[in-house]
Design a protein around this motif. Sequence first.
Motif, PDB file in Angstrom:
ATOM      1  N   ASN A   1      14.536  -5.129  -0.785  1.00 56.26           N
ATOM      2  CA  ASN A   1      15.415  -4.021  -0.236  1.00 56.26           C
ATOM      3  C   ASN A   1      16.447  -4.423   0.637  1.00 56.26           C
ATOM      4  N   LYS A   2      17.541  -4.677  -0.079  1.00 56.76           N
ATOM      5  CA  LYS A   2      18.768  -5.453   0.516  1.00 56.76           C
ATOM      6  C   LYS A   2      19.054  -4.561   1.899  1.00 56.76           C
ATOM      7  N   SER A   3      19.278  -3.638   1.846  1.00 57.32           N
ATOM      8  CA  SER A   3      19.987  -2.800   3.028  1.00 57.32           C
ATOM      9  C   SER A   3      19.057  -3.069   4.274  1.00 57.32           C
ATOM     10  N   SER A   4      17.713  -2.957   3.960  1.00 57.74           N
ATOM     11  CA  SER A   4      16.756  -3.311   5.115  1.00 57.74           C
ATOM     12  C   SER A   4      16.831  -4.576   5.659  1.00 57.74           C
ATOM     13  N   VAL A   5      17.082  -5.485   4.760  1.00 61.40           N
ATOM     14  CA  VAL A   5      17.049  -7.039   5.360  1.00 61.40           C
ATOM     15  C   VAL A   5      18.317  -7.214   6.038  1.00 61.40           C
ATOM     16  N   ALA A   6      19.443  -6.585   5.725  1.00 63.40           N
ATOM     17  CA  ALA A   6      20.828  -6.694   6.552  1.00 63.40           C
ATOM     18  C   ALA A   6      20.595  -6.028   7.766  1.00 63.40           C
ATOM     19  N   ALA A   7      20.109  -4.742   7.806  1.00 66.55           N
ATOM     20  CA  ALA A   7      19.790  -4.106   9.051  1.00 66.55           C
ATOM     21  C   ALA A   7      18.794  -4.828   9.998  1.00 66.55           C
ATOM     22  N   TYR A   8      17.755  -5.358   9.324  1.00 68.02           N
ATOM     23  CA  TYR A   8      16.847  -5.951  10.473  1.00 68.02           C
ATOM     24  C   TYR A   8      17.668  -7.275  11.014  1.00 68.02           C
ATOM     25  N   VAL A   9      18.200  -8.162  10.281  1.00 68.78           N
ATOM     26  CA  VAL A   9      18.928  -9.286  10.829  1.00 68.78           C
ATOM     27  C   VAL A   9      20.308  -8.948  11.672  1.00 68.78           C
ATOM     28  N   VAL A  10      20.835  -7.838  11.359  1.00 71.36           N
ATOM     29  CA  VAL A  10      21.793  -7.260  12.363  1.00 71.36           C
ATOM     30  C   VAL A  10      21.125  -7.014  13.845  1.00 71.36           C
ATOM     31  N   THR A  11      20.078  -6.277  13.578  1.00 71.39           N
ATOM     32  CA  THR A  11      19.167  -5.742  14.746  1.00 71.39           C
ATOM     33  C   THR A  11      18.772  -6.851  15.699  1.00 71.39           C
ATOM     34  N   LEU A  12      18.241  -7.838  14.978  1.00 69.57           N
ATOM     35  CA  LEU A  12      17.909  -8.968  15.629  1.00 69.57           C
ATOM     36  C   LEU A  12      19.136  -9.854  16.399  1.00 69.57           C
TER      37      LEU A  12
ATOM     38  N   PHE B   1       0.830  -1.160  -0.034  1.00 69.08           N
ATOM     39  CA  PHE B   1      -0.050   0.079  -0.082  1.00 69.08           C
ATOM     40  C   PHE B   1       0.963   1.246  -0.054  1.00 69.08           C
ATOM     41  N   ALA B   2       2.083   1.222   0.177  1.00 70.82           N
ATOM     42  CA  ALA B   2       3.062   2.261   0.490  1.00 70.82           C
ATOM     43  C   ALA B   2       3.549   2.865  -0.891  1.00 70.82           C
ATOM     44  N   ARG B   3       4.150   3.962  -1.089  1.00 75.91           N
ATOM     45  CA  ARG B   3       4.598   4.516  -2.311  1.00 75.91           C
ATOM     46  C   ARG B   3       5.552   3.938  -2.913  1.00 75.91           C
ATOM     47  N   MET B   4       6.506   3.093  -2.052  1.00 74.85           N
ATOM     48  CA  MET B   4       7.793   2.497  -2.560  1.00 74.85           C
ATOM     49  C   MET B   4       8.107   1.375  -1.663  1.00 74.85           C
ATOM     50  N   SER B   5       9.010   0.337  -2.130  1.00 74.94           N
ATOM     51  CA  SER B   5       9.319  -0.747  -1.405  1.00 74.94           C
ATOM     52  C   SER B   5      10.443  -0.151  -0.122  1.00 74.94           C
ATOM     53  N   THR B   6      11.306   0.875  -0.448  1.00 75.53           N
ATOM     54  CA  THR B   6      12.102   1.123   0.747  1.00 75.53           C
ATOM     55  C   THR B   6      11.267   1.795   1.781  1.00 75.53           C
ATOM     56  N   SER B   7      10.228   2.619   1.633  1.00 71.84           N
ATOM     57  CA  SER B   7       9.344   2.907   2.775  1.00 71.84           C
ATOM     58  C   SER B   7       8.614   1.776   3.386  1.00 71.84           C
ATOM     59  N   LEU B   8       8.205   0.635   2.773  1.00 76.12           N
ATOM     60  CA  LEU B   8       7.372  -0.383   3.132  1.00 76.12           C
ATOM     61  C   LEU B   8       8.503  -1.358   4.109  1.00 76.12           C
ATOM     62  N   SER B   9       9.690  -1.501   3.607  1.00 81.71           N
ATOM     63  CA  SER B   9      10.507  -2.200   4.365  1.00 81.71           C
ATOM     64  C   SER B   9      11.043  -1.754   5.838  1.00 81.71           C
ATOM     65  N   VAL B  10      11.229  -0.382   5.629  1.00 80.15           N
ATOM     66  CA  VAL B  10      11.491   0.418   7.006  1.00 80.15           C
ATOM     67  C   VAL B  10      10.402   0.362   7.901  1.00 80.15           C
ATOM     68  N   MET B  11       8.979   0.561   7.591  1.00 81.76           N
ATOM     69  CA  MET B  11       8.040   0.498   8.271  1.00 81.76           C
ATOM     70  C   MET B  11       7.533  -0.752   8.837  1.00 81.76           C
ATOM     71  N   ILE B  12       7.728  -1.844   7.957  1.00 79.45           N
ATOM     72  CA  ILE B  12       7.744  -3.273   8.522  1.00 79.45           C
ATOM     73  C   ILE B  12       8.802  -3.515   9.735  1.00 79.45           C
TER      74      ILE B  12
END
Length: 432
Positions: A228-239, A184-195
């Motif tokens: 969005n590869k940067s969000s994937v990597a950031a989320y994994v490292v955060t966990l 529903f968002a404007r772009m995939s980057t925003s969606l990945s960050v929101m999730i």
Amino acid sequence: MNQSLLITARRPASHPLEIDKPTLLTLIAAALLLTETFSGALRYYSALAGVSWLLYLPKMACLAALGLELLGYRGQPLFWLVLLALVTSAWLALLNGAELANIGFALFIYIPLLFGVICGRYLEGKLALLIRVIGFCLLASFVGIALDMLISVPWKGYSYMLGDVELSGNRSWAMDDIDRIGGFARMSTSLSVMIAVYSLVLAAFIRSRLLRVLLYGVSLAGIVLTTNKSSVAAYVVTLLMLTFAAYRFASATAFFLAVLGGAALPIASLLLRVDPIAAVSNSLLASFADRLVNSWPNFIDNVTSQASIWWGAGFGAVGSSGTAFPIPGLELLAIADNTALYLWGMLGLSGVALYLLALPLLLRLHERGPRVRSGLLGAVFCICLVAWATDVLEVPIASLFLGLAIAHVLTPLDRPAASLMTPRITDPRHLA
């Protein structure tokens, strides 16, 4: 009988439509969350109905709340120093060729951040309502991904005009022939960050370890689907960081690397010799190589040649405001693809200092406290990692929660609203 015993305290009768300030501000924040979560679809349908202006109401409400709150706001000296620096930087941008439209558009972009900083202390008094809205937005994000995968949603690829400038209502694009899911968002980057942000904050209020693991797993799958590869990597490292959050030295080291890494990458782009072919290959690191070869060195060269390495180009001369209202000679400053570089290009060395304040912010959030502090810790850490390859301050949800985190650490823990609504924790490992 003692006459004093017959005297009863009378409370003024409240009007049925009366609403207190924390509730009102939380409803404004909820409207902003909902608008950003459904931004792509809302932009499309509101344009069809001829009421596109409705989408600006949440931000305008945030701006009105900011104005009223600033009249009696007693911030720390650092806040007023930063505000003075922004005013001075706006004047510098005008000298560099910017117009008042650039400054106004930039201010419009940063409204969520400023709202979080100034009004965030009131939102913590209504956490129950805020968490419900966050949970609904996260669920809606998953539904949006499913719809985007299964059907051709009408709002994908939609664009609209702002004066003489064409803006994207919802970006339709692909990576290696794979469609990038925007939901529903404007772009995939925003969606990945929101999730990522929604799930990390929500997890702090889930007591069951099994449910938290399930939430993390579903959220990671959703972020992966956005490609969005940067969000994937950031989320994994955060966990991974959350698994050893109870150990202060290890956590502090992770915070140091997360913040300093973002500032070191643009410098590395000037020192490393990366094969230009890697930037146009089909490898997973092609976009990162493109930043090292093209984006970051070109941005740095444009600042040093057209602006100032000490003061930057000025507030409003960098980012989306430069895209909407181009500034002659500074066109290449529209995208930095790195938040530290973004702040340096806009504010110079003071922008770098502002970026480095993320480290003490993370250290303060790591201290024991209410559950909301643990949720904000994970969210801010993830945002810092996403900021390595994204101008994350222009993502409204990220900037809002960054502002809420700043407000949290600047507000004493003994405030009545927070103490009633946020149970305290004793072990940060509850998020792992």
